[in-house]
Design a protein around this motif. Structure first.
Motif, PDB file in Angstrom:
ATOM      1  N   PHE A  50       0.676  -0.718  -0.183  1.00 36.86           N
ATOM      2  CA  PHE A  50      -0.707  -0.203   0.321  1.00 36.86           C
ATOM      3  C   PHE A  50       1.206   1.018   0.430  1.00 36.86           C
ATOM      4  O   PHE A  50       0.587   2.432  -0.633  1.00 36.86           O
ATOM      5  CB  PHE A  50      -0.935  -0.001   1.503  1.00 36.86           C
ATOM      6  N   LEU A  51       1.674   1.354   1.605  1.00 44.83           N
ATOM      7  CA  LEU A  51       2.483   2.134   0.427  1.00 44.83           C
ATOM      8  C   LEU A  51       3.513   2.900  -0.306  1.00 44.83           C
ATOM      9  O   LEU A  51       3.587   4.193  -0.841  1.00 44.83           O
ATOM     10  CB  LEU A  51       4.400   1.876   2.248  1.00 44.83           C
ATOM     11  N   VAL A  52       3.530   1.370  -1.160  1.00 44.53           N
ATOM     12  CA  VAL A  52       4.687   2.214  -2.088  1.00 44.53           C
ATOM     13  C   VAL A  52       3.506   1.332  -3.593  1.00 44.53           C
ATOM     14  O   VAL A  52       4.147   2.031  -4.389  1.00 44.53           O
ATOM     15  CB  VAL A  52       5.481   0.429  -2.737  1.00 44.53           C
ATOM     16  N   THR A  53       2.117   1.920  -3.139  1.00 38.57           N
ATOM     17  CA  THR A  53       1.013   2.116  -4.306  1.00 38.57           C
ATOM     18  C   THR A  53       1.219   0.855  -4.643  1.00 38.57           C
ATOM     19  O   THR A  53       1.635   0.937  -6.314  1.00 38.57           O
ATOM     20  CB  THR A  53       1.449   2.913  -5.078  1.00 38.57           C
ATOM     21  N   PHE A 101       3.768  10.860   8.719  1.00 39.21           N
ATOM     22  CA  PHE A 101       3.327  11.838   7.547  1.00 39.21           C
ATOM     23  C   PHE A 101       3.333  12.796   7.266  1.00 39.21           C
ATOM     24  O   PHE A 101       3.060  13.429   6.631  1.00 39.21           O
ATOM     25  CB  PHE A 101       2.008  11.286   7.073  1.00 39.21           C
ATOM     26  N   GLU A 105       5.705  15.406   5.316  1.00 41.01           N
ATOM     27  CA  GLU A 105       5.381  16.347   4.526  1.00 41.01           C
ATOM     28  C   GLU A 105       5.453  17.651   5.080  1.00 41.01           C
ATOM     29  O   GLU A 105       5.521  18.203   4.070  1.00 41.01           O
ATOM     30  CB  GLU A 105       3.853  16.026   4.048  1.00 41.01           C
TER      31      GLU A 105
ATOM     32  N   PHE B 372      -0.710  10.421   3.259  1.00 40.17           N
ATOM     33  CA  PHE B 372      -1.245   9.148   3.116  1.00 40.17           C
ATOM     34  C   PHE B 372      -1.815   8.144   2.478  1.00 40.17           C
ATOM     35  O   PHE B 372      -1.527   7.019   2.041  1.00 40.17           O
ATOM     36  CB  PHE B 372      -0.972   8.813   5.190  1.00 40.17           C
ATOM     37  N   LEU B 373      -3.062   8.577   2.867  1.00 44.26           N
ATOM     38  CA  LEU B 373      -4.079   7.950   1.221  1.00 44.26           C
ATOM     39  C   LEU B 373      -3.959   8.405  -0.345  1.00 44.26           C
ATOM     40  O   LEU B 373      -4.596   7.638  -0.664  1.00 44.26           O
ATOM     41  CB  LEU B 373      -5.785   8.448   1.585  1.00 44.26           C
ATOM     42  N   PRO B 375      -2.296   9.721  -3.048  1.00 45.03           N
ATOM     43  CA  PRO B 375      -1.597   9.568  -3.156  1.00 45.03           C
ATOM     44  C   PRO B 375      -1.768   7.808  -3.808  1.00 45.03           C
ATOM     45  O   PRO B 375      -0.637   6.899  -4.822  1.00 45.03           O
ATOM     46  CB  PRO B 375      -0.190   9.338  -2.603  1.00 45.03           C
ATOM     47  N   ARG B 376      -2.037   6.951  -3.415  1.00 48.16           N
ATOM     48  CA  ARG B 376      -2.084   5.127  -3.182  1.00 48.16           C
ATOM     49  C   ARG B 376      -2.908   4.978  -3.958  1.00 48.16           C
ATOM     50  O   ARG B 376      -3.007   3.440  -4.105  1.00 48.16           O
ATOM     51  CB  ARG B 376      -2.624   5.087  -2.217  1.00 48.16           C
ATOM     52  N   PHE B 377      -3.584   5.934  -4.134  1.00 49.64           N
ATOM     53  CA  PHE B 377      -5.536   5.434  -4.853  1.00 49.64           C
ATOM     54  C   PHE B 377      -5.193   5.157  -6.369  1.00 49.64           C
ATOM     55  O   PHE B 377      -6.058   4.399  -7.093  1.00 49.64           O
ATOM     56  CB  PHE B 377      -6.760   4.769  -4.123  1.00 49.64           C
TER      57      PHE B 377
END
Lengths: 375, 560, 332
Positions: A50-53, A101, A105, B372-373, B375-377
């Motif tokens: 999930f972190l690295v998509t 996070f 950022e 956190f969310l 950029p992931r979808f």
């Protein structure tokens, strides 16, 4: 001496842990262990994916689910324990993730605004020494001080509203109100907490704001004073419910003991109940302060949204920006350094509210220890 | 034998003096009400009341009131009135009156007399010290009446003599022009009168109780009851106001009758995935018997009445998603913490973490969701319904955990022991004994938590986004949009990864937007009030259901 | 009317011989107890209830207790309801001044409820409803104008489990007088140099001595009272109660939470107190009642007063079969 003792202590502790782990492995059936391993790997893989998509995230999650399904059929006891443990760990992990996070950022802005202190470069120092918020023209400056000033003013006003009124209402609910009145007032206070903050904000924006500007002949609309009052009203239910719990936890025998001496109810409250519940009540006020600091929408809608410091500093009739409103306002349009600076505001908020929350929990624990000893 | 001559257990009968004190309390209440009326501009300060100009009338009443309590205090001191005062009014009253008089004399010295910093500080300190001496040094009957009466009397005199007339105004010196403040009688008089009425009302209530322990009791109770009453009044006014403003736009164009409403198609399609073979299909059209445009329409230039249907759909999906994430996680963690884990460092850390999570500001959750969310979808970071759901789920999680844990802890250990003694395994015990017993608490907690997140705006600004004016066909249709693919991640749903709107977010957008003609909205203001009302009704019904559930279960438990 | 005291009066006994009974005899009690309160006096109808308690009618004369001396508390026709449940039924008795009156009975018989009626502590329980009359030195305490503060100053109470305040030992003892304005040691008066520190010290010493606690705590009066042992805490609560200088002291099983040695100390203390105070003590321990009390009232199931007489009479030769069964341990 002491250190070596500690070391051996630590070793013994580790050895014992290792022994229990070995015992667990030896006692548990192989297929359960295998399923557990697959489950743990699947969960970790899912998280990393999930972190690295990665598009393979769903594969890892599916592996985890399969392992859980297998375990559920074959080893229900163990699986229930393991799954609930995993849930607990991930819940606690959220707090760590939040901090990680927003810090991540915020780093660019912190680096950009580094300042020298005693010859050492401190990231972000300039954000707390200057007073300029200037994202457009060079040199860009992202001072947090205007927002901190606004947050402090709003929080002070809100605490002055929510603290005394909240504690008085808590006393009323737990000690004074006849049952029938309490049944009416208590849900009322809860519903006050339920009104969405944007509705408070809208009322403040549409009704209160223009009215105040007219009454005080202000230039433009938006005052810290009335934002503070509205936010105080919103923090009130938090104070009431926590303080009421604290007052309720004072044993009835203590109160009866005082009343049986021929004191009035009010004397019993001031001399016995409130001192005994003092730490709980102060924890309630602290939590209320935390709510006031973090309240966003009412401030965003009611303030002027220009990061400036009011003059003179105590001029509560002019409201510009708070830590929360600057994020809500500028997030969509901000890019690059400015966006990163908004995360710095988030850190300041998060850390101060975290400190308040932990502080109030320590105080409450102290109170329960004290009262617990008396029973 | 202790004689019957000792102080009896029966209080003396009502005396004339008590009647006077009661009348003073009543007059304070009247003045307080008049001040409120003036504050809400129901009572004109420039006009007349009962034939007398309003400001001098209020001033006169204040002077009378002040004189009455001072007279009562003096009468009690001279033993003309039977009271039971303490030796001193006490430090708390002393400090409060010191503060009040410090401010009053300070303001008069600096603003009216124009003394410099040193001058007004000296004068204010003198005033404060005098108030302290008068309050704390003499007996309670004098100490609690004279400073209060003097305050009301002097404020009243200023109003009576025209010191503050209808044309008076005051701007504090030292404020720049761009940030200037002017105080007018329409503000200062209601506040001053209400404040004096409170102070004198308190003193009069003490006098009515004959000072001493009983007097303090009455004085304090007066203020506490007033406080509780005003909290409820504020709540009532807030809700009633939103209702009054919003009911017209919300109810506009509502018609009831067969076939007037929109059409819903119920359809079942059974399709073999990846092969595009349709096994069988069924569809049926239902026409609603109600047409409620504000709730059922979107915003469009073609509509007669614009509505908020897409926002309602968005809110529903948000709640569903957040609950689906938070309830299993929260209840599972609560089970582990109460049933499996031994109390120790680990449970403590988790407890502190959950409580901290609970008090974390919503905007910080928004920032986290954005970082956190988002950029992931999707390949490029994009606000989406899914991100909003998960962010709100994270916010709901601590509340579910805390309430579920509390509910489970309150299940008596005897139940668990009884079950374990029968040889039932731990999980079975949890499932068949602990969970059912804790269910009422969990359900109540979840409903109240849902009420909270349904009204949450700040995180949505950062994670879910969406337009200001949304047409009805932009409403999220999540169920229809699931797609199966052959390559990972196998299941996709573009609707979930798209920005959409929700009620609180839409209200925020409407506040920001100035004009809406391009979308067919003529009157932005009424549209905003309508949206606010729908939002309030949705959120408060969650609360009402939650509170009613709790009441129901509590009553049931009481009778068992 | 069927209640005991009125019957006694018609018998021409010396009961209620003080002037306190004149004037305001407010009979708020209903006559509803006529049918239940055994004025029919049909003698002993034996039978046994499921708990092993003999079934019999209560006779009015069993609760007639004649004594010389003053009446401190006079209770008439007292009914107490908790919601729909009746906890006391038509109880009437007179408590003689400066003596120890014990209330005994099995648990749930209403003896503690009765005790809490005497200083109106039952008002704290919102579901409790009290009907009937209680007079303290001839003044009705159940009337609208009654001043609970003044009443509780004169009728002190010691609770079942020790409940000291989380304050120092000294502050616990001086709490009552301070709240009543008899002793002033507040910050303000200390600043003004007009505090009553000496008066307070004397008062604390006198009360602690009277409660037989002085020798154990005189070197640590500023310690938190919660650090004392259970027995010491209970004696501190008695000292606290004495500091207000009440006429009557109510004790609700004061020794039930204590070990035998602490219990013995409390019992000695109660006997000493009776020289100056009127003591009403609830106990479930019959030996204790026999040891310390001058007269004993026996409550049995259903919230009824069955017999009230000299302690010796109750324990040696009771009128009622049920009382005899109870004091000899056949049930309870």
């Amino acid at each position: 001496m002491g250190t070596t003792d500690d070391a051996t202590d630590w070793q013994r502790h580790a050895n014992r842990r290792l022994a229990t782990a070995r015992e667990f492995v030896a006692e548990t059936e192989t297929d359960a262990l295998a399923a557990g391993l697959v489950g743990v790997l699947g969960l970790l893989g899912g998280f990393v994916g999930f972190l690295v998509t990665s598009q393979y995230t769903s594969v890892a999650v599916a592996a985890f689910l399969a392992a859980v399904g297998y375990g559920w059929v074959r080893h229900r006891e163990l699986t229930a324990r393991a799954v609930t443990l995993a849930m607990t760990v991930s819940t606690s992990l959220i707090l760590v993730l939040i901090l990680a996070f927003i810090v991540l950022e915020a780093l660019p802005a912190l680096r950009y605004e580094s300042g020298e202190l005693l010859g050492v470069s401190v990231p972000g120092l300039r954000m707390f020494t200057g007073t300029d918020w200037n994202p457009a023209t060079n040199p860009k400056r992202f001072s947090m001080l205007p927002m901190i000033h606004g947050t402090v003013l709003v929080t002070i006003v809100a605490t002055l509203v929510a603290g005394p009124l909240g504690v008085a209402a808590a006393l009323f609910l737990s000690e004074i109100a006849p049952p029938r009145v309490r049944e009416f007032v208590k849900p009322g206070v809860e519903i006050l907490a339920g009104i969405p903050s944007i509705v408070y904000g809208f009322l403040g924006f549409a009704i209160l704001g223009p009215w105040v500007s007219d009454q005080f002949d202000l230039v433009g609309q938006g005052t810290y004073l009335f934002v503070g009052i509205v936010v105080g009203l919103m923090a009130l239910p938090t104070v009431v419910s926590v303080a009421e719990d604290a007052i309720d936890s004072v044993p009835e025998s203590m109160k009866s003991g005082s009343l049986a001496m021929g004191t009035t109810d009010w004397q019993t409250m001031t001399a016995i109940t409130i001192p005994a519940a003092f730490s709980g009540v102060s924890a309630a006020v602290l939590l209320g302060v935390g709510r006031a600091i973090g309240e966003t929408m009412a401030a965003t809608v009611m303030l002027r949204n220009e990061p400036t410091i009011a003059e003179p500093l105590y001029n509560v009739f002019y409201g510009f920006e708070t830590l929360t409103s600057v994020i809500a306002n500028k997030y969509g349009s901000a890019t690059g350094l400015q966006e990163s600076a908004l995360f710095v505001a988030g850190i300041v908020l998060f850390v101060s509210v975290l400190a308040l929350s932990i502080g109030s929990q320590l105080i409450e624990a102290h109170m329960h220890r004290k009262l617990g000893g008396s029973e | 034998m202790t004689g019957a001559t000792e102080t009896g257990v029966v209080r003396g009968r009502a005396s004339t003096a008590k009647t006077v004190a009661a009348a003073a309390v009543g007059l304070s209440a009247l003045l307080f009400a008049l001040a409120l009326a003036a504050g809400f501009e129901l009572l004109s300060l420039t006009g007349r009341l009962a034939g007398v100009p309003t400001i001098p009338l209020l001033g006169g009443l204040l002077v009378t009131l002040g004189a009455a309590v001072i007279a009562f205090g003096a009468g009690s001191r001279l033993e003309l009135v039977e009271t039971d005062p303490s030796r001193s009014a006490g430090l708390v009253a002393g400090t409060l009156f010191t503060g009040i008089w410090f401010v009053v004399t300070g303001l008069v010295a600096s603003q009216t007399l124009g003394l410099g910093t040193v001058g007004w500080l000296a004068a204010a300190s003198l005033g404060g010290a005098a108030a302290f001496a008068v309050t704390a040094l003499p007996r309670e009957d004098v100490g609690s009446t004279v400073p209060a009466g003097a305050l009301a009397g002097s404020v009243g005199l200023v109003m009576l003599t025209g010191g503050i007339g209808p044309d008076w105004s005051w701007s504090p010196a030292g404020f720049s022009d761009a940030q200037s403040v002017t105080v007018f009688p329409r503000v200062v008089i209601p506040i001053a009168v209400a404040f004096c009425a409170l102070v004198v009302g308190w003193a009069a209530a003490k006098a009515y109780g004959g000072f001493g322990a009983r007097g303090r009791h009455l004085g304090a109770y007066l203020l506490i009851y007033l406080n509780a009453g005003s909290i409820i009044a504020v709540l009532f006014v807030l809700v009633a106001f939103v209702f009054a403003k919003g009911i017209d736009p919300v109810m506009a164009g509502v018609t009831v009758g067969l076939g007037v409403g929109p059409t819903t198609t119920l359809a079942v399609d059974l399709v073999i995935p990846f092969a595009d073979v349709r096994l069988f299909g069924l569809s049926y059209d239902v026409v609603w018997p109600v047409s409620w445009p504000f709730v059922m329409n979107g915003a469009s230039i073609l509509n007669d009445v614009n509505g908020v249907w897409p926002a309602i759909v968005g809110t529903i999906w948000l709640v569903v998603g957040a609950v689906a994430l938070a309830v299993p996680l929260g209840v599972g963690s609560a089970i582990f913490l109460t049933e499996y884990a031994e109390r120790g460092r680990f449970t403590q850390v988790v407890e502190v973490a959950t409580n901290a999570l609970w008090s974390t500001p919503s905007i910080v959750f928004g920032l986290f969701g954005a970082a956190f969310l988002l950029p992931r979808f999707t390949p490029t970071p994009k606000k989406s319904l899914l991100a909003g759901m998960i962010t709100l789920g994270f916010m709901l999680l601590p509340l579910v955990l805390i309430t579920a844990r509390e509910a489970m802890l309150s299940v008596p250990d005897e139940y668990r022991d009884a079950s374990a003694a029968l040889g039932v395994s731990k999980w079975q015990t949890v499932r068949s004994v602990v969970l059912p017993a804790a269910m009422p608490g969990v359900v109540t907690g979840v409903i109240l938590g849902v009420g909270r997140i349904a009204g949450e705006t700040a995180p949505l600004i950062l994670t879910m986004g969406g337009g200001t004016f949304v047409t009805v066909d932009q409403a999220a249709s999540v169920v229809d949009s699931f797609q199966l693919t052959l390559s990972p991640p196998f299941v996709t749903n573009p609707e979930l990864t798209q920005a959409t709107t929700a009620l609180p977010y839409q209200l925020y957008q409407l506040i920001l937007a100035n004009v809406g003609q391009s979308s067919g909205i003529e009157n932005m203001d009424t549209f905003r009030w309508g949206t606010a009302l729908v939002l309030l009704v949705v959120v408060l019904s969650f609360y009402a259901i939650g509170i009613a559930t709790r009441q129901y279960f509590r009553r049931k438990l009481d009778y068992e | 009317m069927s209640n005991a005291r009125h019957d006694a009066a018609t018998d021409g006994s010396t009961d209620t011989g003080t002037a306190t009974d004149t004037g305001t005899d407010v009979d708020t009690g209903t006559d509803a107890d006529d049918d239940t309160d055994g004025h029919t006096a049909t003698g002993r109808q034996h039978g046994t209830t499921t708990t092993g308690e003999t079934d019999e009618r209560i006779r009015a004369e069993w609760t007639d207790y004649e004594f010389a001396g003053d009446v401190a508390l006079s209770v008439e026709d007292l009914d107490v309801y908790y919601g729909d449940e009746q906890a006391l039924r038509g109880v009437s008795l007179d408590v003689p001044a400066e003596s120890v009156t014990a209330l005994i009975g099995p648990s749930g018989c209403g003896k503690s409820t009765f005790l809490r009626c005497l200083n109106r502590m039952n008002d704290r329980i919102s579901s409790a409803r009290v009907e009937g009359s209680v007079e303290l030195d001839g003044e009705e305490i159940y009337q609208d104008a009654a001043d609970l503060v003044a009443l509780r100053k004169r009728v002190g109470m010691v609770f079942q489990s020790p409940n000291p305040f989380p304050k120092s030992i000294r502050d616990n003892v001086s709490y009552g007088p301070r709240k009543h304005g008899d002793v002033d040691t507040g910050l303000l008066s200390r600043l003004l140099g007009r505090d009553d520190e000496e008066t307070e010290a004397e008062l604390v010493e006198r009360c602690l001595r009277n409660a037989a606690l002085w020798d154990e705590v005189n070197d640590r009066l500023d310690d938190n009272a919660l650090g004392l042992s259970g027995g010491q805490q209970q004696r501190l609560c008695i000292a606290r109660c004495l500091a207000v200088d009440p006429d009557v002291i109510l004790m609700d099983e004061p020794a039930s939470a204590l070990d035998p040695i602490a219990t013995a100390k409390i019992e000695d203390l109660i006997e000493d107190l009776a020289e100056e105070y009127t003591v009403v003590v609830v106990t479930h321990n019959m030996q204790q009642a026999a040891r310390i009390s001058d007269q004993t009232a026996v409550f049995l199931t259903g919230g009824r007063l069955v017999e009230y007489d000299d302690t010796d009479k109750i324990f040696e030769n009771p009128e009622s079969q049920r009382v005899e069964d109870y004091v000899t341990g056949k049930f309870g």
